[in-house]
Design an enzyme around this catalytic site. Structure first.
Site, PDB file in Angstrom:
ATOM      1  N   PRO A  25      41.719 -51.680  18.153  1.00 34.16           N
ATOM      2  CA  PRO A  25      41.155 -51.200  16.763  1.00 34.16           C
ATOM      3  C   PRO A  25      39.393 -51.072  16.722  1.00 34.16           C
ATOM      4  O   PRO A  25      38.973 -52.115  17.183  1.00 34.16           O
ATOM      5  CB  PRO A  25      41.489 -52.276  15.871  1.00 34.16           C
ATOM      6  N   CYS A  27      36.260 -50.076  13.867  1.00 32.52           N
ATOM      7  CA  CYS A  27      35.787 -49.410  12.646  1.00 32.52           C
ATOM      8  C   CYS A  27      34.997 -48.557  12.981  1.00 32.52           C
ATOM      9  O   CYS A  27      33.930 -48.620  13.895  1.00 32.52           O
ATOM     10  CB  CYS A  27      35.214 -50.565  12.119  1.00 32.52           C
ATOM     11  N   ALA A  59      40.459 -51.468  11.743  1.00 32.76           N
ATOM     12  CA  ALA A  59      40.720 -52.389  10.793  1.00 32.76           C
ATOM     13  C   ALA A  59      40.719 -51.782   9.182  1.00 32.76           C
ATOM     14  O   ALA A  59      39.809 -50.999   8.763  1.00 32.76           O
ATOM     15  CB  ALA A  59      39.635 -53.601  10.479  1.00 32.76           C
ATOM     16  N   GLN A 102      45.784 -51.588  12.291  1.00 35.92           N
ATOM     17  CA  GLN A 102      45.410 -53.157  12.078  1.00 35.92           C
ATOM     18  C   GLN A 102      45.196 -53.310  10.697  1.00 35.92           C
ATOM     19  O   GLN A 102      44.190 -52.590   9.770  1.00 35.92           O
ATOM     20  CB  GLN A 102      44.024 -53.188  12.772  1.00 35.92           C
ATOM     21  N   TYR A 185      37.401 -62.862  10.025  1.00 36.14           N
ATOM     22  CA  TYR A 185      37.636 -62.148   8.627  1.00 36.14           C
ATOM     23  C   TYR A 185      38.799 -63.116   7.884  1.00 36.14           C
ATOM     24  O   TYR A 185      39.046 -64.321   8.395  1.00 36.14           O
ATOM     25  CB  TYR A 185      38.274 -60.767   8.914  1.00 36.14           C
ATOM     26  N   ARG A 233      46.488 -60.079  15.697  1.00 39.55           N
ATOM     27  CA  ARG A 233      45.325 -60.361  16.369  1.00 39.55           C
ATOM     28  C   ARG A 233      44.600 -61.617  16.233  1.00 39.55           C
ATOM     29  O   ARG A 233      44.482 -61.610  15.041  1.00 39.55           O
ATOM     30  CB  ARG A 233      44.339 -59.079  16.477  1.00 39.55           C
ATOM     31  N   LEU A 304      35.444 -56.653  27.523  1.00 40.50           N
ATOM     32  CA  LEU A 304      34.796 -56.275  28.822  1.00 40.50           C
ATOM     33  C   LEU A 304      35.417 -56.105  29.915  1.00 40.50           C
ATOM     34  O   LEU A 304      35.524 -56.629  31.052  1.00 40.50           O
ATOM     35  CB  LEU A 304      33.489 -57.327  29.101  1.00 40.50           C
ATOM     36  N   ARG A 327      35.051 -50.691  23.572  1.00 43.53           N
ATOM     37  CA  ARG A 327      33.850 -49.952  23.929  1.00 43.53           C
ATOM     38  C   ARG A 327      34.060 -49.188  25.263  1.00 43.53           C
ATOM     39  O   ARG A 327      33.465 -48.051  25.377  1.00 43.53           O
ATOM     40  CB  ARG A 327      32.605 -50.865  24.112  1.00 43.53           C
TER      41      ARG A 327
HETATM   42  C1  LIG Z   1      32.696 -49.939  17.142  1.00 46.01           C
HETATM   43  C2  LIG Z   1      33.599 -51.300  17.438  1.00 46.01           C
HETATM   44  C3  LIG Z   1      34.155 -51.429  16.271  1.00 46.01           C
HETATM   45  C4  LIG Z   1      35.160 -52.614  16.114  1.00 46.01           C
HETATM   46  N1  LIG Z   1      36.304 -52.345  15.208  1.00 46.01           N
HETATM   47  C5  LIG Z   1      37.213 -53.603  15.364  1.00 46.01           C
HETATM   48  C6  LIG Z   1      38.317 -53.655  14.327  1.00 46.01           C
HETATM   49  O1  LIG Z   1      38.236 -52.550  13.271  1.00 46.01           O
HETATM   50  N2  LIG Z   1      39.129 -54.464  14.551  1.00 46.01           N
HETATM   51  C7  LIG Z   1      39.066 -55.458  15.405  1.00 46.01           C
HETATM   52  O2  LIG Z   1      39.988 -56.400  15.590  1.00 46.01           O
HETATM   53  N3  LIG Z   1      38.054 -55.565  16.489  1.00 46.01           N
HETATM   54  C8  LIG Z   1      37.067 -54.469  16.341  1.00 46.01           C
HETATM   55  N4  LIG Z   1      36.069 -54.396  17.295  1.00 46.01           N
HETATM   56  C9  LIG Z   1      36.278 -55.079  18.600  1.00 46.01           C
HETATM   57  C10 LIG Z   1      36.995 -54.576  19.722  1.00 46.01           C
HETATM   58  O3  LIG Z   1      38.321 -53.932  19.083  1.00 46.01           O
HETATM   59  C11 LIG Z   1      37.109 -55.592  20.945  1.00 46.01           C
HETATM   60  O4  LIG Z   1      37.761 -56.622  20.631  1.00 46.01           O
HETATM   61  C12 LIG Z   1      35.552 -55.804  21.519  1.00 46.01           C
HETATM   62  O5  LIG Z   1      34.910 -54.774  21.319  1.00 46.01           O
HETATM   63  C13 LIG Z   1      35.929 -56.223  22.788  1.00 46.01           C
HETATM   64  O6  LIG Z   1      36.336 -55.102  23.791  1.00 46.01           O
HETATM   65  P1  LIG Z   1      35.347 -54.355  24.682  1.00 46.01           P
HETATM   66  O7  LIG Z   1      34.672 -55.039  25.657  1.00 46.01           O
HETATM   67  O8  LIG Z   1      36.544 -53.412  25.191  1.00 46.01           O
HETATM   68  O9  LIG Z   1      34.512 -53.554  23.546  1.00 46.01           O
HETATM   69  C14 LIG Z   1      35.116 -53.251  17.188  1.00 46.01           C
HETATM   70  C15 LIG Z   1      34.360 -53.193  18.405  1.00 46.01           C
HETATM   71  C16 LIG Z   1      33.396 -51.973  18.476  1.00 46.01           C
HETATM   72  C17 LIG Z   1      32.652 -51.704  19.572  1.00 46.01           C
END
Ligand SMILES: Cc1cc2nc3c(=O)[nH]c(=O)nc-3n(C[C@H](O)[C@H](O)[C@H](O)COP(=O)(O)O)c2cc1C
Length: 370
Positions: A25, A27, A59, A102, A185, A233, A304, A327
Site C-alpha cells: 500500500p 498513500c 491506507a 488497506q 497509526y 500489517r 528495500l 518504492r
Molecule cells: C509513497 C509511499 C506511501 C506509503 N504509504 C503506505 C501506506 O499507505 N500504508 C502502509 O502500510 N505503508 C505505506 N508505505 C510504506 C510502504 O508500504 C513500505 O512498507 C515501505 O516503503 C518499505 O518498502 P520499500 O523499501 O519497498 O519502499 C508507503 C511508502 C511510500 C514510499
C-alpha cells in the site's frame, strides 16, 4: 511450470496469486474529501499492468478523522465508495490483477500536512487540520497538539467504521482486506506501551493492549465474507527501548492466526519520532523470518527489496512467502516484467504491449486468452 519461487503461484486463503510479488500500500495524498481522483486512475492503472500478483490500495481511512492528511483516501461514506467504484471500474476493464485494500485509522498521526509540504501536524482549527484521537493523550512529537484519549463510545465508533468500510470494500468487489496495525497509526498505538498508557481493559498488559486491535479484527472478520482473505500489517518493532518488539509481535500474530487471519505482512517502525532504525537492503526480512517460524499463515516481507536475485533468495531460504514492493515498483513499475525476463519466467502483460518484449528474450509474456 515456474522454475523460480518468485514466479510460482501461491494461495492466500482462497485467493490465487500468479506469483509472489505484492504491491504494498502506498498513500498518494491525492484524494479530495476522502474521494479518489483521476490521479488514482493513473497511479493504480499503471500498477495493475505491472505483472505483480496483487495490488494493495493505499491506507484507506475508515472514519474522516482517521485520515493521515486531508488528501487521504477514505471509505467512510457513499461519496467515497462511489469515487472508488469509478476508479476500480476503470482499471478493471484492462487488468484482472486481484485488488486488496488497506483499511486504516491514523490515530494521533492524523491531521498532517502532505509529505511534499513537510508532513508536519496541522493544528486543530487551522485550515485542513482537526483534533486527533488515540489510546492516550500522548502526542507523536512533544510540540504537537495532544490527541484526545478515546472513550468507549469512540472505540465503538471506530470499530464499527472498520467493519462498515470492509462491507463497502466487499460491495466494490475488492478481493482482500489488510488491516493497518503498523507504522504508528491507531491500532499500532494501542499495541505499543509507548503510546498506550491506559489504565482500563485496553492498556497495561500485552493482552490488554492487543484487545482493541483484536476486537477490530473480529468485527471486520464478521463483516467481510468468510471466503475472502483478511490480513494484517504489523510493525515488528518500534526500534526503541521499552517499545513494541518482535516477541510481542509474535504473540499478536499467533492471536490473529487463531482468529482466522489469512496472512501477516511484517513491516517495522513509525511509532516513535526518535526511533533509532537500522536500514539497509532487506532490513526487515529477519522480522518476517522470526514471525514465520512462529505461525502457519503466509508471511509477507517488505523493505528495500530491490534486486531480483535478492527477492528469490529470501523466498528460497523460506524467510517469507511473499515479497512486497513499494518504492521499488513506484520507481520501476516494470520490475515484475524485468524479473521475469531475468529468470526466463512468464508474466501477464496487456495485449497492447506484447510487442515490447526485448530482442533476445525468448519468452516473457503469458499469451493472451483467445
Ligand atoms: C509513497 C509511499 C506511501 C506509503 N504509504 C503506505 C501506506 O499507505 N500504508 C502502509 O502500510 N505503508 C505505506 N508505505 C510504506 C510502504 O508500504 C513500505 O512498507 C515501505 O516503503 C518499505 O518498502 P520499500 O523499501 O519497498 O519502499 C508507503 C511508502 C511510500 C514510499
Amino acid at each position: 511450470m515456474a522454475s523460480t519461487k518468485l514466479f510460482s503461484p501461491f494461495k492466500v486463503g482462497s485467493l490465487e496469486l500468479k506469483n509472489r510479488i505484492v504491491i504494498a500500500p502506498m498513500c498518494q495524498y491525492s484524494a479530495k474529501d476522502g474521494q479518489m481522483t483521476d490521479w488514482h486512475m493513473i497511479h493504480l492503472g499503471h500498477l495493475v499492468l505491472s505483472g505483480a500478483a496483487v495490488l494493495t490500495i493505499e491506507a484507506t481511512a475508515v472514519t474522516e478523522e482517521g485520515r493521515i492528511t486531508y488528501g487521504d483516501v477514505g471509505l467512510y461514506s457513499d461519496d467515497c465508495e462511489n469515487a472508488m467504484k469509478r476508479v476500480l471500474d476503470g482499471i478493471r476493464q484492462w487488468s484482472s490483477m486481484p485488488i486488496a485494500i488497506q483499511l486504516a485509522h491514523a490515530g494521533r498521526k492524523a491531521s498532517s500536512e502532505v509529505p511534499w509540504k513537510g508532513g508536519h501536524q496541522i493544528a486543530p482549527g487551522a485550515s485542513n487540520g482537526w483534533k486527533t484521537v488515540a489510546p492516550s493523550a500522548i502526542p507523536f512529537r512533544e510540540a504537537y497538539d495532544a490527541p484526545t484519549a478515546l472513550d468507549q463510545a469512540g472505540l465503538r465508533r471506530i470499530r464499527d467504521g472498520f467493519a462498515d468500510a470492509a462491507r463497502r470494500a466487499d460491495r466494490l468487489g475488492i478481493d482482500a482486506v489488510q488491516l493497518h496495525a503498523a507504522h504508528g497509526y491507531l491500532l499500532h498505538e494501542f499495541l505499543s506501551p509507548l503510546s498506550n498508557q491506559r489504565t482500563d481493559d485496553y492498556g497495561g498488559s500485552l493482552e490488554n493492549r492487543m484487545r482493541f486491535p483484536l476486537e477490530v479484527f473480529d468485527a471486520v472478520r464478521a463483516a467481510w465474507p468468510a471466503g475472502k482473505p483478511l490480513t494484517v500489517r504489523v510493525s515488528a518493532t518500534d526500534w526503541k527501548e521499552g517499545g513494541w518488539d518482535i516477541e510481542a509481535t509474535i504473540a499478536f500474530a499467533r492471536a490473529l492466526e487463531a482468529r482466522g487471519c489469512d496472512a501477516i505482512h511484517v513491516s517495522s517502525g513509525g511509532l516513535a519520532s526518535d526511533a533509532k532504525m537500522t536500514i539497509g537492503p532487506g532490513y526487515q526480512v529477519p522480522f518476517a523470518r522470526a514471525v514465520k517460524e512462529a505461525v502457519q499463515m503466509p508471511v509477507v516481507t517488505v523493505g528495500l527489496i530491490t534486486e531480483f536475485d535478492q527477492a528469490e533468495e529470501i523466498l528460497k531460504a523460506g524467510e517469507a512467502d511473499l515479497i512486497a514492493l513499494a518504492r521499488t515498483v513506484l520507481y520501476d513499475p516494470r520490475w515484475p516484467w524485468r524479473a521475469a525476463a531475468h529468470f526466463g519466467e512468464l508474466v501477464d502483460a496487456p495485449p497492447q504491449y506484447l510487442m515490447s518484449k526485448p530482442h533476445g528474450v525468448k519468452t516473457l509474456f503469458v499469451p493472451p486468452a483467445e
